[in-house]
Motif scaffolding. Structure first.
Motif, PDB file in Angstrom:
ATOM      1  N   THR A 165      28.439  13.261 -13.954  1.00 53.60           N
ATOM      2  CA  THR A 165      27.194  13.419 -13.210  1.00 53.60           C
ATOM      3  C   THR A 165      27.431  13.290 -11.709  1.00 53.60           C
ATOM      4  N   VAL A 166      26.599  13.967 -10.932  1.00 55.85           N
ATOM      5  CA  VAL A 166      26.634  13.843  -9.471  1.00 55.85           C
ATOM      6  C   VAL A 166      25.247  13.466  -8.980  1.00 55.85           C
ATOM      7  N   SER A 167      25.172  12.967  -7.774  1.00 61.52           N
ATOM      8  CA  SER A 167      23.901  12.596  -7.173  1.00 61.52           C
ATOM      9  C   SER A 167      23.987  12.840  -5.673  1.00 61.52           C
ATOM     10  N   PRO A 168      22.902  13.316  -5.077  1.00 58.93           N
ATOM     11  CA  PRO A 168      21.588  13.577  -5.664  1.00 58.93           C
ATOM     12  C   PRO A 168      21.512  14.961  -6.294  1.00 58.93           C
ATOM     13  N   PHE A 205      29.616  10.303 -27.666  1.00 61.69           N
ATOM     14  CA  PHE A 205      29.155  10.934 -26.431  1.00 61.69           C
ATOM     15  C   PHE A 205      29.012   9.845 -25.375  1.00 61.69           C
ATOM     16  N   ALA A 206      29.416  10.157 -24.133  1.00 63.68           N
ATOM     17  CA  ALA A 206      29.332   9.183 -23.052  1.00 63.68           C
ATOM     18  C   ALA A 206      28.904   9.876 -21.756  1.00 63.68           C
ATOM     19  N   VAL A 207      28.344   9.089 -20.862  1.00 63.04           N
ATOM     20  CA  VAL A 207      27.926   9.581 -19.543  1.00 63.04           C
ATOM     21  C   VAL A 207      28.592   8.720 -18.472  1.00 63.04           C
ATOM     22  N   LEU A 208      29.213   9.390 -17.483  1.00 59.18           N
ATOM     23  CA  LEU A 208      29.892   8.682 -16.394  1.00 59.18           C
ATOM     24  C   LEU A 208      29.669   9.407 -15.073  1.00 59.18           C
ATOM     25  N   PRO A 209      29.638   8.665 -13.966  1.00 55.06           N
ATOM     26  CA  PRO A 209      29.646   9.330 -12.659  1.00 55.06           C
ATOM     27  C   PRO A 209      30.903  10.185 -12.514  1.00 55.06           C
ATOM     28  N   MET A 210      30.776  11.324 -11.869  1.00 54.86           N
ATOM     29  CA  MET A 210      31.878  12.266 -11.744  1.00 54.86           C
ATOM     30  C   MET A 210      33.114  11.636 -11.116  1.00 54.86           C
TER      31      MET A 210
END
Length: 340
Positions: free
Chosen positions: A67-70, A308-313
């Motif tokens: 994931t990226v932000s914003p 399944f996992a979610v991590l900052p890029m």
């Protein structure tokens, strides 16, 4: 990192440890739609969406969404690929995070609110103009007038908090937002398919919040680097943020890698985490976060066919990131691929 806002000292750490979120890619031969103007970008299930990183141990696989932000404030994200993988998963590993808490309860924390508000300000009643170098303050004034108008209260804030307020207002002004785009979708998919979620947030109890606040109010932070990097990012990176957000939305990993990236979060995290007030009460919080997430990932890879996992890029791409550490232990790590 996903964070919980609390009062005073705790709010500072929460804001400072706001980590980057969101990113990924399509197959090399996929035909991608062009990156469109930010204001008209609405991602739906028919878009290619982000690709998934793959971590393997034997025939056990963990798919990871970077994931990226914003991201665009009015963007609606939906991914058929993510739904497909989560539906087949035995576990969803939540993003890493830090939560600071007390035993005071709601009313006890409310009673501390006046002291907490004072902790946001510089010690000895100093203003930003007095605590930051003149050239840096001149740059601050230009950006403040552009994105915050005549807000005078922020002039008494510590540099780290003033920087975070400026950043928040600036990205909102250009149609971006920090969160609320990806995680609600992932969480909703997991709920629909009854996939259990594993929390990896590290909770640190502050046993003496009154004493901690008193110490914090009179202490100084090494936060000028955080302040300077925030100014630099807003001066040079806002346009790139739009391009990066659109590249994430259409799953263009090559563009994401090619775009220059200035991230003030590392400096801000360091300023908060290394303060004497927090360090003596929390220890090495970054190490604790890494140990918690990596432990959950290894346990899942040992027992689950699919996870399944979610991590900052940044944790997927940097040489010492979480996936690099798994690779060093012998796990097979592959960059984003499209699930067929």
């Amino acid at each position: 990192m996903r964070l919980r806002r609390s009062i005073g000292l705790f709010a500072l750490f929460v804001i400072a440890t706001q980590a980057s979120a969101q990113s990924a890619s399509p197959p090399a031969n996929a035909s991608l739609p062009p990156i469109r103007d930010l204001e008209t970008l609405v991602v739906s299930g028919v878009q290619p969406g982000p690709g998934l990183w793959k971590v393997r141990k034997g025939d056990h696989t963990m798919w990871v969404l970077g994931t990226v932000s914003p991201l665009p404030r009015r963007m609606e994200w939906e991914s058929r690929e993510v739904e497909q993988v989560i539906a087949q998963s035995q576990e969803l590993i939540e993003p890493p995070g830090v939560r600071l808490d007390t035993h005071l309860g709601f009313f006890g924390q409310l009673a501390l609110a006046p002291k907490a508000f004072g902790a946001r300000k510089n010690p000895d009643g100093q203003t930003l103009q007095q605590v930051v170098p003149p050239d840096m303050y001149a740059r601050w004034l230009v950006l403040k007038r552009k994105y915050m108008g005549s807000n005078s209260g922020v002039e008494n804030y510590r540099p780290i908090l003033a920087a975070m307020e400026l950043y928040k207002d600036a990205i909102e002004d250009v149609g971006l937002r920090q969160g609320g785009v990806v995680w609600p979708v992932v969480k909703g998919i997991a709920k629909r398919h009854d996939v259990p979620r594993t929390k990896t947030t590290v909770t640190v109890m502050i046993e003496d919040p009154k004493v901690a606040l008193k110490e914090f109010r009179s202490s100084r932070l090494d936060d000028l680097d955080c302040f300077a990097k925030t100014l630099e990012r807003l001066e040079s990176d806002l346009g790139t943020m739009r391009e990066r957000a659109n590249a994430w939305a259409v799953g263009d990993l090559e563009s994401l890698k090619a775009l220059p990236y200035t991230d003030q979060n590392e400096a801000c995290i360091r300023a908060a985490a290394e303060s004497d007030v927090l360090r003596k009460r929390t220890g090495d919080i970054e190490t604790q976060v890494a140990v918690r997430w990596l432990g959950a990932a290894e346990a899942a890879l040992a027992k689950n066919q699919t996870t399944f996992a979610v991590l900052p890029m940044r944790e997927l791409t940097r040489p010492d990131g979480f996936l690099a550490r798994l690779k060093a232990k012998g796990y097979v790590v592959e960059e984003p691929v499209r699930v067929e």
